[in-house]
Design a protein around this motif. Structure first.
Motif, mmCIF file in Angstrom:
data_model
loop_
_atom_site.group_PDB
_atom_site.id
_atom_site.type_symbol
_atom_site.label_atom_id
_atom_site.label_comp_id
_atom_site.label_asym_id
_atom_site.label_seq_id
_atom_site.Cartn_x
_atom_site.Cartn_y
_atom_site.Cartn_z
ATOM 1 N N MET A 55 -6.433 -5.434 1.647
ATOM 2 C CA MET A 55 -7.363 -5.745 2.743
ATOM 3 C C MET A 55 -6.742 -6.635 3.800
ATOM 4 N N GLN A 81 -18.189 -5.668 0.323
ATOM 5 C CA GLN A 81 -16.860 -6.197 0.023
ATOM 6 C C GLN A 81 -16.782 -6.675 -1.436
ATOM 7 N N LEU A 85 -6.590 -2.775 -4.253
ATOM 8 C CA LEU A 85 -7.293 -2.892 -2.972
ATOM 9 C C LEU A 85 -6.469 -3.759 -2.028
ATOM 10 N N GLN A 143 -7.389 -0.757 3.131
ATOM 11 C CA GLN A 143 -8.554 -0.816 4.002
ATOM 12 C C GLN A 143 -8.193 -0.510 5.447
ATOM 13 N N SER A 169 -17.974 -1.418 10.360
ATOM 14 C CA SER A 169 -17.454 -2.056 9.148
ATOM 15 C C SER A 169 -18.211 -1.584 7.918
ATOM 16 N N LEU A 215 -16.545 -3.777 -3.779
ATOM 17 C CA LEU A 215 -15.195 -3.196 -3.758
ATOM 18 C C LEU A 215 -14.227 -4.037 -4.582
ATOM 19 N N SER A 252 -6.037 1.679 -2.307
ATOM 20 C CA SER A 252 -6.935 1.872 -1.169
ATOM 21 C C SER A 252 -6.625 0.843 -0.101
ATOM 22 N N SER A 299 0.822 -1.213 0.000
ATOM 23 C CA SER A 299 0.000 0.000 0.000
ATOM 24 C C SER A 299 0.858 1.268 0.000
ATOM 25 N N MET A 307 -16.511 0.356 4.818
ATOM 26 C CA MET A 307 -16.512 -0.195 3.453
ATOM 27 C C MET A 307 -17.289 0.672 2.479
ATOM 28 N N MET A 315 -14.941 3.252 1.549
ATOM 29 C CA MET A 315 -13.938 2.723 0.611
ATOM 30 C C MET A 315 -14.480 2.685 -0.806
ATOM 31 N N ILE A 363 -11.871 -7.180 8.424
ATOM 32 C CA ILE A 363 -13.118 -6.868 7.729
ATOM 33 C C ILE A 363 -14.206 -7.906 8.006
#
Ligand SMILES: Nc1ncnc2c1ncn2[C@@H]1O[C@H](COP(=O)(O)OP(=O)(O)OP(=O)(O)O)[C@@H](O)[C@H]1O
Length: 265
Positions: free
Chosen positions: A175, A194, A173, A97, A158, A197, A95, A78, A162, A165, A179
């Motif tokens: 993660m 999810q 992405l 998370q 959550s 996403l 992104s 990331s 999300m 996001m 989550i």
């Protein structure tokens, strides 16, 4: 085209020794990382010589026992962590998370958090209202959207995270498994968010201990052990190998603690 290109990357954390038989303590039980004991410092080799090349369409799951380096690799992917040796090139909008969740302000309402997120992303004043309404609808929080986030259950939080996001329209992405901590009653909404996403992202890197989550969302697995890649390939093959390995019993693993050659820090 989004891409992540990691070449021969290593990351260590350094901890000052506080006395006591630290090696003994660390060697008890299953330790995921290799630890080098120096005179005054412990060097935790969280990632060692990792090479990984991901491109659009890749959905990779990270597996490994606690402390094997999954979160550290997520941070690398990331852009939140620099390598100490080797290199990493990231092309595309990322992104992470975990970073987004930590940006939530608990004393502000869901609505205010959504507005701040829009401002942070540079959304034009004209579009903010529409984006905020989109978050409200996606999160399905109803009246709770107007209440401070600290009044939310884990599942509600959550859903908000999300939904936020979803605003980012990320190419990449990243993660982490928390989550799935949402309680059973909201899992459907969380899963839908999810899925949305993941479908919109070009590259997914997902760390989890859950076979079901990994099987549902990823098609290849990267297995980390003591900061090294132990296997990387199609989901079924790598998972079978990993399962066999964990069932053998981790107590019999060699102790991953070694003494450093004398050197000054
Ligand atoms: N900030 C830090 N300072 C010192 N050591 C750290 C730090 N973060 C991680 N480590 C160590 O680095 C190693 C790898 O940690 P990491 O969190 O990447 O593992 P993980 O595979 O994600 O573990 P888990 O499955 O428990 O989440 C571990 O030994 C951990 O103790």
């Amino acid at each position: 085209m989004a891409s992540i290109d990691i070449k021969d990357a290593s990351v260590s954390y350094f901890l000052r020794k506080r006395g006591g038989a630290v090696e003994k303590k660390l060697s008890r039980g299953a330790v995921g990382a290799r630890i080098v004991v120096g005179e005054r410092y412990l060097e935790i080799n969280a990632l060692r010589n990792i090479s990984l090349s991901l491109k659009t369409g890749d959905r990779v799951g990270l597996i490994g026992i606690n402390g094997s380096g999954k979160s550290t690799l997520l941070k690398l992917c990331s852009g939140a962590l620099a390598v100490q040796s080797g290199s990493i090139d990231i092309d595309g909008r990322v992104s992470p998370q975990f970073a987004l969740g930590s940006g939530i302000k608990p004393n502000l309402t869901g609505r205010r958090n959504a507005e701040l997120k829009c401002l942070y992303m540079g959304t034009s004043q004209r579009s903010i209202q529409q984006s905020v309404e989109e978050v409200k609808e996606l999160s399905d929080l109803g009246g709770y959207f107007e209440l401070p986030v600290h009044t939310y259950s884990a599942g509600m939080k959550s859903r908000l995270v999300m939904s936020l996001m979803n605003l980012v329209h990320a190419d990449i992405l990243i993660m982490d498994e928390w989550i799935n901590a949402a309680d059973a009653s909201v899992n459907k909404t969380v899963n839908e968010l999810q899925a949305r996403l993941i479908k919109s992202a070009s590259i997914l890197v997902l760390a989890s201990h859950s076979q079901r989550v990994l099987r549902d969302w990823t098609d290849s697995l990267l297995w980390l052990d003591q900061g090294e890649v132990k296997a990387y390939g199609p989901f079924r093959e790598v998972f079978r190998e990993y399962k066999r390995w964990t069932e053998k019993g981790l107590d019999e693993r060699p102790i991953p603690v070694r003494r450093a050659q004398p050197k000054s820090y």
